[in-house]
Scaffold this motif. Structure first.
Motif, PDB file in Angstrom:
ATOM      1  N   TRP A  26       0.833  -1.201   0.000  1.00 20.06           N
ATOM      2  CA  TRP A  26       0.000   0.000   0.000  1.00 20.06           C
ATOM      3  C   TRP A  26       0.870   1.254   0.000  1.00 20.06           C
ATOM      4  O   TRP A  26       0.808   2.084   0.908  1.00 20.06           O
ATOM      5  CB  TRP A  26      -0.947   0.019   1.196  1.00 20.06           C
ATOM      6  N   ALA A  27       1.708   1.391  -1.028  1.00 17.98           N
ATOM      7  CA  ALA A  27       2.470   2.627  -1.267  1.00 17.98           C
ATOM      8  C   ALA A  27       3.230   3.058  -0.007  1.00 17.98           C
ATOM      9  O   ALA A  27       4.049   2.299   0.514  1.00 17.98           O
ATOM     10  CB  ALA A  27       1.545   3.717  -1.798  1.00 17.98           C
ATOM     11  N   GLY A  80      -2.004  14.257  10.120  1.00 17.26           N
ATOM     12  CA  GLY A  80      -2.544  15.468   9.546  1.00 17.26           C
ATOM     13  C   GLY A  80      -1.492  16.525   9.267  1.00 17.26           C
ATOM     14  O   GLY A  80      -1.822  17.695   9.052  1.00 17.26           O
ATOM     15  N   ASP A  81      -0.218  16.125   9.257  1.00 15.65           N
ATOM     16  CA  ASP A  81       0.876  17.054   8.959  1.00 15.65           C
ATOM     17  C   ASP A  81       1.027  17.228   7.454  1.00 15.65           C
ATOM     18  O   ASP A  81       0.384  16.537   6.654  1.00 15.65           O
ATOM     19  CB  ASP A  81       2.197  16.517   9.527  1.00 15.65           C
ATOM     20  N   GLU A  82       1.945  18.109   7.077  1.00 11.46           N
ATOM     21  CA  GLU A  82       2.333  18.207   5.675  1.00 11.46           C
ATOM     22  C   GLU A  82       2.996  16.899   5.257  1.00 11.46           C
ATOM     23  O   GLU A  82       3.789  16.321   6.020  1.00 11.46           O
ATOM     24  CB  GLU A  82       3.315  19.362   5.466  1.00 11.46           C
ATOM     25  N   PRO A  83       2.683  16.390   4.057  1.00 10.76           N
ATOM     26  CA  PRO A  83       3.326  15.145   3.615  1.00 10.76           C
ATOM     27  C   PRO A  83       4.843  15.235   3.695  1.00 10.76           C
ATOM     28  O   PRO A  83       5.443  16.251   3.348  1.00 10.76           O
ATOM     29  CB  PRO A  83       2.860  15.013   2.165  1.00 10.76           C
ATOM     30  N   GLY A  84       5.447  14.161   4.185  1.00  6.32           N
ATOM     31  CA  GLY A  84       6.892  14.106   4.327  1.00  6.32           C
ATOM     32  C   GLY A  84       7.403  14.555   5.679  1.00  6.32           C
ATOM     33  O   GLY A  84       8.595  14.404   5.972  1.00  6.32           O
ATOM     34  N   THR A  85       6.525  15.094   6.531  1.00  7.65           N
ATOM     35  CA  THR A  85       6.945  15.534   7.860  1.00  7.65           C
ATOM     36  C   THR A  85       7.373  14.332   8.698  1.00  7.65           C
ATOM     37  O   THR A  85       6.652  13.338   8.787  1.00  7.65           O
ATOM     38  CB  THR A  85       5.806  16.273   8.579  1.00  7.65           C
ATOM     39  N   LEU A  86       8.542  14.441   9.310  1.00  6.85           N
ATOM     40  CA  LEU A  86       9.021  13.416  10.233  1.00  6.85           C
ATOM     41  C   LEU A  86       8.748  13.842  11.665  1.00  6.85           C
ATOM     42  O   LEU A  86       8.900  15.011  12.010  1.00  6.85           O
ATOM     43  CB  LEU A  86      10.527  13.193  10.064  1.00  6.85           C
ATOM     44  N   GLY A 131       8.278   8.417  12.682  1.00  7.02           N
ATOM     45  CA  GLY A 131       7.267   8.240  11.658  1.00  7.02           C
ATOM     46  C   GLY A 131       7.240   9.369  10.662  1.00  7.02           C
ATOM     47  O   GLY A 131       7.789  10.448  10.896  1.00  7.02           O
ATOM     48  N   VAL A 132       6.594   9.101   9.544  1.00  7.52           N
ATOM     49  CA  VAL A 132       6.501  10.081   8.471  1.00  7.52           C
ATOM     50  C   VAL A 132       5.036  10.242   8.078  1.00  7.52           C
ATOM     51  O   VAL A 132       4.262   9.283   8.114  1.00  7.52           O
ATOM     52  CB  VAL A 132       7.343   9.649   7.241  1.00  7.52           C
ATOM     53  N   GLN A 133       4.674  11.470   7.728  1.00  8.61           N
ATOM     54  CA  GLN A 133       3.352  11.729   7.174  1.00  8.61           C
ATOM     55  C   GLN A 133       3.342  11.298   5.712  1.00  8.61           C
ATOM     56  O   GLN A 133       4.127  11.781   4.897  1.00  8.61           O
ATOM     57  CB  GLN A 133       3.011  13.213   7.279  1.00  8.61           C
ATOM     58  N   ALA A 134       2.460  10.378   5.383  1.00  7.16           N
ATOM     59  CA  ALA A 134       2.435   9.796   4.051  1.00  7.16           C
ATOM     60  C   ALA A 134       1.904  10.767   2.996  1.00  7.16           C
ATOM     61  O   ALA A 134       1.199  11.725   3.304  1.00  7.16           O
ATOM     62  CB  ALA A 134       1.573   8.535   4.060  1.00  7.16           C
ATOM     63  N   VAL A 135       2.266  10.476   1.735  1.00  4.02           N
ATOM     64  CA  VAL A 135       1.698  11.164   0.575  1.00  4.02           C
ATOM     65  C   VAL A 135       0.514  10.368   0.030  1.00  4.02           C
ATOM     66  O   VAL A 135      -0.563  10.901  -0.207  1.00  4.02           O
ATOM     67  CB  VAL A 135       2.759  11.342  -0.533  1.00  4.02           C
ATOM     68  N   TRP A 140      -2.949   0.356  -4.161  1.00  2.15           N
ATOM     69  CA  TRP A 140      -2.628  -1.062  -3.969  1.00  2.15           C
ATOM     70  C   TRP A 140      -1.598  -1.491  -5.009  1.00  2.15           C
ATOM     71  O   TRP A 140      -1.773  -1.269  -6.199  1.00  2.15           O
ATOM     72  CB  TRP A 140      -3.889  -1.906  -4.106  1.00  2.15           C
ATOM     73  N   GLY A 141      -0.506  -2.081  -4.544  1.00  2.00           N
ATOM     74  CA  GLY A 141       0.566  -2.502  -5.426  1.00  2.00           C
ATOM     75  C   GLY A 141       1.568  -1.409  -5.711  1.00  2.00           C
ATOM     76  O   GLY A 141       2.528  -1.633  -6.451  1.00  2.00           O
ATOM     77  N   GLY A 142       1.376  -0.242  -5.119  1.00  2.00           N
ATOM     78  CA  GLY A 142       2.297   0.875  -5.338  1.00  2.00           C
ATOM     79  C   GLY A 142       3.500   0.821  -4.417  1.00  2.00           C
ATOM     80  O   GLY A 142       3.546   0.055  -3.459  1.00  2.00           O
ATOM     81  N   SER A 143       4.478   1.655  -4.725  1.00  2.00           N
ATOM     82  CA  SER A 143       5.685   1.761  -3.911  1.00  2.00           C
ATOM     83  C   SER A 143       5.709   3.130  -3.243  1.00  2.00           C
ATOM     84  O   SER A 143       4.789   3.940  -3.401  1.00  2.00           O
ATOM     85  CB  SER A 143       6.922   1.560  -4.774  1.00  2.00           C
ATOM     86  N   LEU A 144       6.773   3.384  -2.489  1.00  2.00           N
ATOM     87  CA  LEU A 144       6.914   4.676  -1.829  1.00  2.00           C
ATOM     88  C   LEU A 144       6.908   5.802  -2.847  1.00  2.00           C
ATOM     89  O   LEU A 144       7.540   5.714  -3.909  1.00  2.00           O
ATOM     90  CB  LEU A 144       8.229   4.744  -1.049  1.00  2.00           C
ATOM     91  N   ARG A 145       6.218   6.896  -2.533  1.00  2.00           N
ATOM     92  CA  ARG A 145       6.283   8.082  -3.366  1.00  2.00           C
ATOM     93  C   ARG A 145       7.663   8.727  -3.203  1.00  2.00           C
ATOM     94  O   ARG A 145       8.324   8.562  -2.171  1.00  2.00           O
ATOM     95  CB  ARG A 145       5.179   9.068  -2.985  1.00  2.00           C
ATOM     96  N   PRO A 146       8.137   9.438  -4.223  1.00  2.00           N
ATOM     97  CA  PRO A 146       9.494  10.004  -4.169  1.00  2.00           C
ATOM     98  C   PRO A 146       9.760  10.833  -2.911  1.00  2.00           C
ATOM     99  O   PRO A 146      10.846  10.741  -2.319  1.00  2.00           O
ATOM    100  CB  PRO A 146       9.569  10.847  -5.439  1.00  2.00           C
ATOM    101  N   LEU A 147       8.792  11.651  -2.499  1.00  2.00           N
ATOM    102  CA  LEU A 147       8.994  12.469  -1.298  1.00  2.00           C
ATOM    103  C   LEU A 147       9.235  11.606  -0.073  1.00  2.00           C
ATOM    104  O   LEU A 147      10.114  11.893   0.748  1.00  2.00           O
ATOM    105  CB  LEU A 147       7.774  13.370  -1.078  1.00  2.00           C
ATOM    106  N   ILE A 148       8.473  10.533   0.056  1.00  3.50           N
ATOM    107  CA  ILE A 148       8.600   9.665   1.226  1.00  3.50           C
ATOM    108  C   ILE A 148       9.893   8.862   1.159  1.00  3.50           C
ATOM    109  O   ILE A 148      10.575   8.665   2.175  1.00  3.50           O
ATOM    110  CB  ILE A 148       7.371   8.752   1.343  1.00  3.50           C
ATOM    111  N   ARG A 149      10.269   8.427  -0.035  1.00  2.00           N
ATOM    112  CA  ARG A 149      11.547   7.720  -0.164  1.00  2.00           C
ATOM    113  C   ARG A 149      12.710   8.641   0.222  1.00  2.00           C
ATOM    114  O   ARG A 149      13.681   8.205   0.852  1.00  2.00           O
ATOM    115  CB  ARG A 149      11.726   7.206  -1.596  1.00  2.00           C
TER     116      ARG A 149
END
Length: 204
Positions: A26-27, A80-86, A131-135, A140-149
């Protein structure tokens, strides 16, 4: 994906558990597992440290959590943070943060793991969640988004500092392991997974 059956544990050896949880399919939910996969690839750890792909194992993790004096968890959580927030969360705040905006059953399951370990008379003296705020969570079947990677490296740095604080410092490998022979096997290492057609999307 690797499971508990793939792990041989010396019960007299480890006192520190480094756990990545989440669902690789799940991405961005796979963030925690991908982080421990990368730690395994790039670093060696003292014998007192057990590094685990906890996936979505839920209560099967309880014996390991109960045994650990120190517990470091990597996960993707919706604060509920900005995506990519650690965020780094410590101690008694960890179970509350893992349940405040549940993304999937694995998070409620891990709250149960912590509670069960305590009821059994064990559990960590010190627990840290990174933890990280997801994008993206609905792919389903996806990988990490570039920002999260891109957030994996700073998350690892934060985690290594926690290990050093516990006197369990990691050492960087002179030559990183091939990802295909790493912690996450059976074609689910990140390179094989994405080469097999997993979407990384355009978001983030």
């Amino acid at each position: 994906m690797s499971g508990l059956g793939d792990i041989l544990v010396d019960e007299d050896c480890f006192d520190t558990l480094v756990l990545g949880i989440g669902n690789l399919l799940w991405a961005d939910e796979g963030f925690g597992v991908r982080v421990v996969e990368e730690i395994h690839r790039t670093h060696t750890l003292p014998p007192e440290v057990l590094l685990m792909d906890g996936g979505t194992q839920g209560l099967y993790l309880e014996p390991y959590v109960r045994r650990a004096r120190n517990l470091l968890v990597f996960d993707a959580i919706d604060w509920g943070d900005e995506p990519g927030t650690l965020r780094v969360v410590r101690g008694e705040e960890v179970p509350a943060f893992m349940g405040c905006r549940k993304m999937s059953l694995h998070q409620t399951g891990f709250q149960d793991v912590l509670a069960a370990a305590s009821l059994m008379g064990g559990g960590p003296e010190d627990i840290v969640l990174i933890g990280v705020q997801a994008v993206e969570l609905e792919d389903w079947g996806g990988s990490l988004r570039p920002l999260i990677r891109d957030r994996m490296a700073p998350a690892i740095d934060l985690g290594l500092k926690e290990l050093a604080r516990w006197g369990r410092a990691a050492e960087r490998r002179a030559v990183p392991l091939d990802v295909a022979t790493g912690l996450v096997g059976n074609g689910f290492d990140i390179e094989s997974y994405e080469a097999g057609g997993a979407s990384v999307g355009a978001k983030g």
